[in-house]
Design a protein around this motif. Sequence first.
Motif, PDB file in Angstrom:
ATOM      1  N   TYR A  57       1.024  -1.013  -0.030  1.00  0.00           N
ATOM      2  CA  TYR A  57      -0.004   0.023   0.008  1.00  0.00           C
ATOM      3  C   TYR A  57       1.007   1.189  -0.108  1.00  0.00           C
ATOM      4  O   TYR A  57       0.522   2.195  -0.951  1.00  0.00           O
ATOM      5  CB  TYR A  57      -0.700  -0.013   1.182  1.00  0.00           C
TER       6      TYR A  57
ATOM      7  N   LYS B  10       1.036   4.335  -2.667  1.00  0.00           N
ATOM      8  CA  LYS B  10       0.757   5.897  -2.519  1.00  0.00           C
ATOM      9  C   LYS B  10       1.791   6.646  -2.746  1.00  0.00           C
ATOM     10  O   LYS B  10       1.844   7.705  -3.426  1.00  0.00           O
ATOM     11  CB  LYS B  10       0.383   5.768  -0.732  1.00  0.00           C
TER      12      LYS B  10
ATOM     13  N   GLU C 212      -3.353  -8.864  -2.539  1.00  0.00           N
ATOM     14  CA  GLU C 212      -2.939  -7.639  -1.639  1.00  0.00           C
ATOM     15  C   GLU C 212      -3.398  -6.368  -2.355  1.00  0.00           C
ATOM     16  O   GLU C 212      -3.600  -5.355  -1.989  1.00  0.00           O
ATOM     17  CB  GLU C 212      -1.573  -7.901  -0.980  1.00  0.00           C
TER      18      GLU C 212
ATOM     19  N   HIS D 289      -6.811  -5.398  -2.810  1.00  0.00           N
ATOM     20  CA  HIS D 289      -7.187  -5.084  -1.363  1.00  0.00           C
ATOM     21  C   HIS D 289      -6.935  -3.578  -1.437  1.00  0.00           C
ATOM     22  O   HIS D 289      -7.837  -2.663  -1.239  1.00  0.00           O
ATOM     23  CB  HIS D 289      -6.794  -5.581  -0.262  1.00  0.00           C
ATOM     24  N   SER D 290      -5.568  -3.103  -1.746  1.00  0.00           N
ATOM     25  CA  SER D 290      -5.265  -1.935  -1.820  1.00  0.00           C
ATOM     26  C   SER D 290      -5.849  -0.808  -2.730  1.00  0.00           C
ATOM     27  O   SER D 290      -6.410   0.193  -2.261  1.00  0.00           O
ATOM     28  CB  SER D 290      -3.745  -1.755  -2.017  1.00  0.00           C
ATOM     29  N   ARG D 291      -6.364  -1.482  -3.777  1.00  0.00           N
ATOM     30  CA  ARG D 291      -6.932  -1.123  -4.828  1.00  0.00           C
ATOM     31  C   ARG D 291      -8.441  -0.599  -4.296  1.00  0.00           C
ATOM     32  O   ARG D 291      -9.158   0.624  -4.851  1.00  0.00           O
ATOM     33  CB  ARG D 291      -6.878  -1.381  -6.186  1.00  0.00           C
ATOM     34  N   SER D 292      -8.910  -1.400  -3.763  1.00  0.00           N
ATOM     35  CA  SER D 292     -10.316  -1.250  -3.076  1.00  0.00           C
ATOM     36  C   SER D 292     -10.648  -0.424  -2.146  1.00  0.00           C
ATOM     37  O   SER D 292     -11.368   0.372  -1.887  1.00  0.00           O
ATOM     38  CB  SER D 292     -11.125  -2.588  -2.908  1.00  0.00           C
ATOM     39  N   TYR D 293      -9.505  -0.221  -1.390  1.00  0.00           N
ATOM     40  CA  TYR D 293      -9.504   0.716  -0.172  1.00  0.00           C
ATOM     41  C   TYR D 293      -9.218   2.249  -0.406  1.00  0.00           C
ATOM     42  O   TYR D 293      -9.749   3.016   0.072  1.00  0.00           O
ATOM     43  CB  TYR D 293      -8.359   0.134   0.934  1.00  0.00           C
ATOM     44  N   ASP D 294      -8.401   2.502  -1.316  1.00  0.00           N
ATOM     45  CA  ASP D 294      -7.885   3.924  -1.568  1.00  0.00           C
ATOM     46  C   ASP D 294      -8.406   4.272  -2.897  1.00  0.00           C
ATOM     47  O   ASP D 294      -7.911   3.543  -3.941  1.00  0.00           O
ATOM     48  CB  ASP D 294      -6.662   4.158  -1.656  1.00  0.00           C
TER      49      ASP D 294
ATOM     50  N   HIS E 224      -6.882   2.808  -6.600  1.00  0.00           N
ATOM     51  CA  HIS E 224      -7.890   2.350  -7.527  1.00  0.00           C
ATOM     52  C   HIS E 224      -7.596   2.963  -8.906  1.00  0.00           C
ATOM     53  O   HIS E 224      -7.716   2.196  -9.995  1.00  0.00           O
ATOM     54  CB  HIS E 224      -9.220   2.435  -7.313  1.00  0.00           C
TER      55      HIS E 224
ATOM     56  N   LYS F 229     -13.003  -9.322  -7.636  1.00  0.00           N
ATOM     57  CA  LYS F 229     -12.486  -8.247  -6.787  1.00  0.00           C
ATOM     58  C   LYS F 229     -12.160  -6.905  -7.469  1.00  0.00           C
ATOM     59  O   LYS F 229     -12.185  -5.900  -6.701  1.00  0.00           O
ATOM     60  CB  LYS F 229     -11.469  -8.889  -5.892  1.00  0.00           C
TER      61      LYS F 229
END
Length: 343
Positions: free
Chosen positions: A239, A243, A281, A284-289, A293, A342
Amino acid sequence: MSMTINKELPNPAALKAEFPVPEHIKEIKAARDKEIAAVFRGESDKFLVIVGPCSADNEESVCEYTRRLARVNEQVKDRLILIPRIYTNKPRTTGEGYKGMLHQPDPDKAPDLLGGIIAIRKMHMRAIEETGLTCADEMLYPENRSYLDDLLSYEAIGARSVENQQHRLTASSMDIPAGMKNPTSGDLAVMMNSIKAAQSAHNFIYRGCDVTTTGNPLAHAILRGGVDKYGTTIPNYHYEDLKRLASLYEESGLENPACVVDVNHSNSGKKFKEQIRIVSEVLHSRSYDPAIHKLVKGVMIESYLFEGAQKICPEMIHGKSITDPCLGWEDTEKLLYSIAEKA
């Protein structure tokens, strides 16, 4: 010079005339190029999966693999764009070993560059003919890409090539996405400079001609991890890494900020099964931020019919890597369906 000229090779125009691309394949490529470019321009939210063997060593097994991908593609094409990895050149750290089908159309036999050029053109054309999927290759030798440039929909510039001036300038001439990998050191500044160079216009010598390019707005980052001075692998798919890349893009002013994450190589430490976890992973990072994304357009996976790797020998298993170890088909198929859910 300490060099022997073995034979003069045909120029790309002559080879293309001898092995022309049929009109229906030109139409397939044009449609695929448009669909893939839309992802990099932010006009499509489809997710790219560039997937296939570390090195395309055998036409039959590569085309069998690509046919299997095409069957999965029919099920996931509303969410994903599958781009088969048909890598016909293999960079070697020390210069020793199998250098890909371009050099050796038969890995068991002596190098045959003319035979190799013909073999890779036929293989890429056959893959499109049988599946409707245009493919990716690595631009290891800038002057050789002209033998395939009318067939490819994606090209990667490797970690050992990305600092090379000729690679950067040639990437600026492409009308398809060019993925610029971070170098083996992991230095992101080098990668960002290469993207800037590839997106800019240039005047240089190419295949004996004075050429001018317009720049490639689809040039983008590929994160593949790095290695420090002690030989320890340093992944860059986490992540915080994504970023950081988003911030570098924001500062750069580059067109079409985009990243593909290579989940093997130094990101996995060449532990091929880790690719499954790393993809998860990244998603997940892509869906979170939302910024991640928008930035992460796809993943790159090394996969073949059979998992692992083997040495070149008289009784090789077709569809098992002869270079870096790869995921097998069963794991790959499950992973592709998981990505579709996902992404």
